[in-house]
Design a protein around this motif. Sequence first.
Motif, mmCIF file in Angstrom:
data_model
loop_
_atom_site.group_PDB
_atom_site.id
_atom_site.type_symbol
_atom_site.label_atom_id
_atom_site.label_comp_id
_atom_site.label_asym_id
_atom_site.label_seq_id
_atom_site.Cartn_x
_atom_site.Cartn_y
_atom_site.Cartn_z
ATOM 1 N N ASP A 56 -14.565 9.032 30.631
ATOM 2 C CA ASP A 56 -13.828 9.085 31.902
ATOM 3 C C ASP A 56 -14.762 8.926 33.100
ATOM 4 O OD1 ASP A 56 -11.417 9.349 30.620
ATOM 5 O OD2 ASP A 56 -11.305 11.532 30.860
ATOM 6 N N VAL A 57 -15.926 9.576 33.049
ATOM 7 C CA VAL A 57 -16.900 9.441 34.144
ATOM 8 C C VAL A 57 -17.355 7.990 34.257
ATOM 9 C CG1 VAL A 57 -19.248 10.058 34.857
ATOM 10 C CG2 VAL A 57 -17.663 11.832 34.150
ATOM 11 N N SER A 58 -17.583 7.334 33.123
ATOM 12 C CA SER A 58 -17.978 5.925 33.127
ATOM 13 C C SER A 58 -16.882 5.052 33.738
ATOM 14 C CB SER A 58 -18.281 5.470 31.703
ATOM 15 O OG SER A 58 -18.476 4.084 31.638
ATOM 16 N N ASN A 59 -15.631 5.304 33.355
ATOM 17 C CA ASN A 59 -14.509 4.535 33.896
ATOM 18 C C ASN A 59 -14.352 4.770 35.398
ATOM 19 O OD1 ASN A 59 -13.933 3.458 31.395
ATOM 20 N ND2 ASN A 59 -12.355 4.952 30.921
ATOM 21 N N ILE A 60 -14.512 6.020 35.825
ATOM 22 C CA ILE A 60 -14.392 6.335 37.250
ATOM 23 C C ILE A 60 -15.517 5.672 38.034
ATOM 24 C CG2 ILE A 60 -14.560 8.215 38.929
ATOM 25 C CD1 ILE A 60 -13.034 9.944 36.843
ATOM 26 N N ALA A 61 -16.738 5.708 37.477
ATOM 27 C CA ALA A 61 -17.874 5.071 38.162
ATOM 28 C C ALA A 61 -17.658 3.566 38.280
ATOM 29 C CB ALA A 61 -19.174 5.361 37.416
ATOM 30 N N GLY A 62 -17.220 2.930 37.195
ATOM 31 C CA GLY A 62 -16.960 1.488 37.231
ATOM 32 C C GLY A 62 -15.851 1.142 38.208
ATOM 33 N N GLY A 63 -14.763 1.916 38.184
ATOM 34 C CA GLY A 63 -13.669 1.675 39.123
ATOM 35 C C GLY A 63 -14.093 1.909 40.565
ATOM 36 N N LEU A 131 -17.896 -11.888 29.699
ATOM 37 C CA LEU A 131 -17.708 -10.616 30.404
ATOM 38 C C LEU A 131 -16.432 -9.931 29.931
ATOM 39 C CD1 LEU A 131 -18.692 -8.725 32.668
ATOM 40 C CD2 LEU A 131 -17.223 -10.006 34.206
ATOM 41 N N PHE A 132 -15.329 -10.685 29.840
ATOM 42 C CA PHE A 132 -14.082 -10.077 29.375
ATOM 43 C C PHE A 132 -14.166 -9.697 27.900
ATOM 44 C CE2 PHE A 132 -12.333 -12.225 33.169
ATOM 45 C CZ PHE A 132 -11.812 -11.098 33.778
ATOM 46 N N LEU A 133 -14.898 -10.456 27.113
ATOM 47 C CA LEU A 133 -15.102 -10.119 25.710
ATOM 48 C C LEU A 133 -15.888 -8.815 25.580
ATOM 49 C CD1 LEU A 133 -14.689 -11.150 22.793
ATOM 50 C CD2 LEU A 133 -16.912 -12.250 22.987
ATOM 51 N N LEU A 176 -21.094 3.318 27.517
ATOM 52 C CA LEU A 176 -20.759 3.977 28.781
ATOM 53 C C LEU A 176 -21.254 3.174 29.985
ATOM 54 C CD1 LEU A 176 -21.428 7.749 28.014
ATOM 55 C CD2 LEU A 176 -19.231 6.558 28.091
ATOM 56 N N MET A 177 -22.382 2.515 29.849
ATOM 57 C CA MET A 177 -22.962 1.768 30.973
ATOM 58 C C MET A 177 -22.336 0.382 31.147
ATOM 59 S SD MET A 177 -25.016 3.762 32.426
ATOM 60 C CE MET A 177 -25.737 2.600 33.559
ATOM 61 N N ALA A 178 -21.636 -0.117 30.122
ATOM 62 C CA ALA A 178 -21.126 -1.491 30.167
ATOM 63 C C ALA A 178 -20.153 -1.707 31.322
ATOM 64 C CB ALA A 178 -20.461 -1.849 28.838
ATOM 65 N N TYR A 179 -19.191 -0.810 31.518
ATOM 66 C CA TYR A 179 -18.189 -1.033 32.556
ATOM 67 C C TYR A 179 -18.766 -0.908 33.967
ATOM 68 C CZ TYR A 179 -13.909 -0.694 35.283
ATOM 69 O OH TYR A 179 -12.942 -0.880 36.216
ATOM 70 N N PRO A 180 -19.563 0.127 34.285
ATOM 71 C CA PRO A 180 -20.142 0.144 35.636
ATOM 72 C C PRO A 180 -21.017 -1.073 35.935
ATOM 73 C CG PRO A 180 -20.310 2.325 34.653
ATOM 74 C CD PRO A 180 -19.815 1.397 33.586
ATOM 75 N N ILE A 181 -21.780 -1.531 34.954
ATOM 76 C CA ILE A 181 -22.618 -2.716 35.176
ATOM 77 C C ILE A 181 -21.746 -3.955 35.390
ATOM 78 C CG2 ILE A 181 -24.259 -4.284 34.055
ATOM 79 C CD1 ILE A 181 -25.550 -1.775 32.810
ATOM 80 N N ALA A 182 -20.709 -4.102 34.570
ATOM 81 C CA ALA A 182 -19.802 -5.250 34.728
ATOM 82 C C ALA A 182 -19.088 -5.197 36.069
ATOM 83 C CB ALA A 182 -18.794 -5.279 33.578
ATOM 84 N N ALA A 183 -18.665 -3.996 36.496
ATOM 85 C CA ALA A 183 -17.999 -3.856 37.790
ATOM 86 C C ALA A 183 -18.948 -4.219 38.930
ATOM 87 C CB ALA A 183 -17.477 -2.428 37.966
ATOM 88 N N MET A 185 -21.520 -6.299 38.711
ATOM 89 C CA MET A 185 -21.737 -7.746 38.693
ATOM 90 C C MET A 185 -20.527 -8.498 39.254
ATOM 91 S SD MET A 185 -23.730 -8.039 35.018
ATOM 92 C CE MET A 185 -22.998 -9.593 34.689
ATOM 93 N N MET A 186 -19.318 -8.098 38.837
ATOM 94 C CA MET A 186 -18.120 -8.791 39.325
ATOM 95 C C MET A 186 -17.926 -8.542 40.820
ATOM 96 S SD MET A 186 -15.347 -8.427 36.186
ATOM 97 C CE MET A 186 -14.773 -6.901 36.793
ATOM 98 N N GLY A 187 -18.098 -7.297 41.257
ATOM 99 C CA GLY A 187 -17.937 -6.986 42.673
ATOM 100 C C GLY A 187 -18.997 -7.656 43.535
ATOM 101 N N GLY A 188 -20.255 -7.615 43.060
ATOM 102 C CA GLY A 188 -21.326 -8.268 43.800
ATOM 103 C C GLY A 188 -21.126 -9.767 43.881
ATOM 104 N N GLY A 189 -20.666 -10.370 42.779
ATOM 105 C CA GLY A 189 -20.394 -11.807 42.796
ATOM 106 C C GLY A 189 -19.274 -12.163 43.749
ATOM 107 N N SER A 190 -18.213 -11.340 43.751
ATOM 108 C CA SER A 190 -17.095 -11.596 44.667
ATOM 109 C C SER A 190 -17.532 -11.450 46.121
ATOM 110 C CB SER A 190 -15.949 -10.630 44.386
ATOM 111 O OG SER A 190 -15.441 -10.820 43.089
#
Length: 195
Positions: A56-63, A131-133, A176-183, A185-190
Amino acid sequence: QGLANIGLAIYLLVVILSQITGVGISNYGVKKALPRILLCALLVNLSYVVCQIAVDVSNIAGGGIRTLFDNMIKDSALVARGEQGTGITIAVIAVVIGLLGIVIVLMKISPIFIIPVMISAIGLLLAVVFLFLVLGIRQVLAVLLVVVSPVAIICYSVPGLKGIYKKWFDMFKAVLMAYPIAAFMMGGGSLAAQI
C-alpha cells in the motif's frame, strides 16, 4: 500461514530434541536459534499485514509521484495558456510538421535516413509496451510474494535456508520499487513533453 506455523513448530521440536539428546544442534546453535524462532513466530503471523502495508505504501508513493507530475503539467499548461493562448498548440503542430518535412527531405536525399527514425519510433513503442508489461507483472508478483511471505520468513530462521529469504526479500523490494519508479518515469516524460 497455517503451513508456516506448522513448519515453525516442527523446527522448534527439532531444536528442543537436539537440546535434550545432545545430537544435532549444539548448545550455542540452540541459543542462537531460539531468538530467531520467536521472532519468526511473531513475523509469520504478522507477515500478511506487514507485506500489505508495504504494498500500500508503494502504491501510495507511486500514485503521489504521478499526481505531483500531473499537477505540475496542469500548472504549466495554465501558465502557458495565460501568456500565449493557443501558441503552444500551434508550436507543437509546427514542430511535428517541421520534423516530418526534415524526414521527407532526408528520404529524398537518401532513403537510408529513415532507418534511425523508424528505430526510434519502434524503440519508443517497445518502451511503452514494456512499461505496461512490467506493471502487470508487478501486480502478479506482489500477490505471489505476499502469499509466500510466511514461508520466506521461516527460511530466515533456518540456518541453511537464509539464502531463500534473501532472494524473496530482494524480489519483494524490487516489486515495491517498480511502481514509484515507473510513475516517476511516466510523469517526468509527460512533464518534459509538456515543457
